[in-house]
Every structure is written in C-alpha cells, then in structure tokens.
Design a protein around this motif. Sequence first.
Motif, PDB file in Angstrom:
ATOM      1  N   ARG A   1       0.836  -1.205   0.000  1.00  0.00           N
ATOM      2  CA  ARG A   1       0.000   0.000   0.000  1.00  0.00           C
ATOM      3  C   ARG A   1       0.864   1.245   0.000  1.00  0.00           C
ATOM      4  N   GLU A   2       0.440   2.199  -0.775  1.00  0.00           N
ATOM      5  CA  GLU A   2       1.054   3.526  -0.710  1.00  0.00           C
ATOM      6  C   GLU A   2       0.031   4.576  -0.308  1.00  0.00           C
ATOM      7  N   THR A   3      -1.223   4.206  -0.330  1.00  0.00           N
ATOM      8  CA  THR A   3      -2.258   5.149   0.076  1.00  0.00           C
ATOM      9  C   THR A   3      -2.838   4.688   1.405  1.00  0.00           C
ATOM     10  N   GLY A   4      -3.651   5.525   2.004  1.00  0.00           N
ATOM     11  CA  GLY A   4      -4.275   5.153   3.264  1.00  0.00           C
ATOM     12  C   GLY A   4      -5.791   5.231   3.125  1.00  0.00           C
ATOM     13  N   ASP A   5      -6.496   4.829   4.165  1.00  0.00           N
ATOM     14  CA  ASP A   5      -7.958   4.866   4.114  1.00  0.00           C
ATOM     15  C   ASP A   5      -8.498   6.127   4.778  1.00  0.00           C
ATOM     16  N   TYR A   6      -7.641   7.108   4.906  1.00  0.00           N
ATOM     17  CA  TYR A   6      -8.030   8.339   5.580  1.00  0.00           C
ATOM     18  C   TYR A   6      -9.048   9.130   4.759  1.00  0.00           C
ATOM     19  N   GLN A   7      -9.660  10.082   5.444  1.00  0.00           N
ATOM     20  CA  GLN A   7     -10.509  11.017   4.706  1.00  0.00           C
ATOM     21  C   GLN A   7      -9.711  12.299   4.499  1.00  0.00           C
ATOM     22  N   TYR A   8     -10.184  13.114   3.602  1.00  0.00           N
ATOM     23  CA  TYR A   8      -9.492  14.363   3.319  1.00  0.00           C
ATOM     24  C   TYR A   8     -10.173  15.506   4.060  1.00  0.00           C
ATOM     25  N   GLU A   9      -9.381  16.387   4.599  1.00  0.00           N
ATOM     26  CA  GLU A   9      -9.954  17.558   5.241  1.00  0.00           C
ATOM     27  C   GLU A   9      -9.071  18.764   4.963  1.00  0.00           C
ATOM     28  N   LEU A  10      -9.688  19.789   4.445  1.00  0.00           N
ATOM     29  CA  LEU A  10      -8.942  21.004   4.131  1.00  0.00           C
ATOM     30  C   LEU A  10      -9.713  22.191   4.693  1.00  0.00           C
ATOM     31  N   VAL A  11      -9.043  22.976   5.508  1.00  0.00           N
ATOM     32  CA  VAL A  11      -9.673  24.166   6.069  1.00  0.00           C
ATOM     33  C   VAL A  11      -8.865  25.379   5.626  1.00  0.00           C
ATOM     34  N   LEU A  12      -9.510  26.278   4.946  1.00  0.00           N
ATOM     35  CA  LEU A  12      -8.838  27.494   4.508  1.00  0.00           C
ATOM     36  C   LEU A  12      -9.561  28.682   5.119  1.00  0.00           C
TER      37      LEU A  12
END
Lengths: 150, 113
Positions: free
Chosen positions: B64-75
């Motif tokens: 695996r090179e990716t994870g099962d995380y979710q993405y979160e971006l706060v600007l």
Amino acid sequence: MRLIRYSYPASRAVSSFGFNRSLFGGLDAEINRLLTSASTGFETTAATGSFPVDLYQDEANTFVRAELPGVARENIDVEVIGEELTITATRKTPAAGEQAETSTATSRTVTVPEGTPADKVTAAYENGVLTVTLPKPEAAKPRKVNVQIS
Amino acid sequence: MSTQTIASVKPVYQVTETAEAYNLTVQLPGVPKENLEITGENGEVRIVGRRSWQQPEAWKSVYRETGDYQYELVLTHDNAVDVDATQAELRDGVLRVTLPKAAALKPRKIAVS
C-alpha cells in the motif's frame, strides 16, 4: 499524525553510494529524504510527481489501484509486456493566458506474475482512481480437486 | 455524516487568484460527489471528503502507498469572499471551487466625466 512515504530500499542504497560519499555514510541524505517527505506530504500527485499505487490480490486476480486524479481516461495508458505492467498517465494543463499548454507524463511499473494472460487484463477508472484487474496465470490459481474415495 | 472517527489528511491543493475570484483546486482521488461536504462560515471554508471504495473482504492487500483516511482542508479567508455565490465542480477526483471576491474587492472602473 505524520506518515513518511515509503521509498524503495534499493534506490536509497544506490543514492547513498553513488552520490553521497560523505563522512556520515549517507546519513545526511537520509535526513534530507525524511525532511523532504515530511514537508511535501506523502501523496504528491502534483504535475511532476509520481502517483501512488496499491496492490491487492484475491484467489483469482491481482489488482493494482492507482490514484490519478484529474487525468482523463484517454490519457491513461495501461500496458502489459511480459512480466511488467506499466501505467502511464499524461496530465495536460490547458493553455492559460501567456502560458502554453503543458503535458507531463508519469508512469509506474509493477512486476506481475509470469504467464499473466495479457488479453484478459481489464481496467476501470472511477473518481480519479484506476483499478487494473490482472487474472492470475492458470498454474498459480489454487486448484481444488475432488478425489473419489472408493 | 457518521460519528466514527477516521484519520484525516490535508489533500494536495492549489489556490490561484483572478480579478474576480479565487480558484481552488483540490485533489481528492476516490471521493464521489455524495461523500463531499463543503461548508463556508466565519471566514472559513472547510472541505471534507470521504473515500467511497472499501476493500472487499476477499482482497488481501499486498502493498500500500495510500491510506484509508478522509481528506480535510480548512482554509481561512478575511471575509472578502462571496460565500453564497461559490461554485464547485467535482470530476475524476479533482474538485474545483470558484470563490468570487466580495464586491468591495473587485476592481472598479471609475468613469471620468
């Protein structure tokens, strides 16, 4: 939480012998690598970067999943030659203002089992993720034989 | 949204500016439209995207090179953005958000009489 991108031990060994004959025996290169990977995050899918790949398998198939956000289907090329599967993605940035159209191709190669039936390889692209399904060669599949006991 | 805690990670993103708007491009591979949440309040734009794909039980992960995380971006922005007129488009794992500048910040032509 901070994850550090995996890099192949072989390529690290090459770089520490080939280019970094320093007093620290490549330690500084290693620290640089850690700093770089920490600052760029672990999934640089930017225009010049490579893309991450996951490998899975079940009893009958090997699966390769590649994250290729924003690459149009017609710009993804999947090839099986001998024991190698190569995924090539061409990212095109349309001309904007004074900048001309740019096109960057990146590819990843994965070794697949010998005898993989190349004509039965399929691929699907959904939400920016490419999934390639490679059937295992006949010999590698677990075979169940019912033996009659008389 | 479920209350289950999933590790989240900041996605790769880019912000460009034009005279009328800020354009935000976020790479969210594996996130379908229905798993994407964009909220804008208190001078903050929050983007949360969850992957829809789940590893089937029969699949064993080999590498695996990716994870099962979710993405979160706060600007954060200084309220110079017209949140109500925000437009967003998600295609092939890439989210493009247009955040129009508030009227006060747009270049204004003043006619000389």
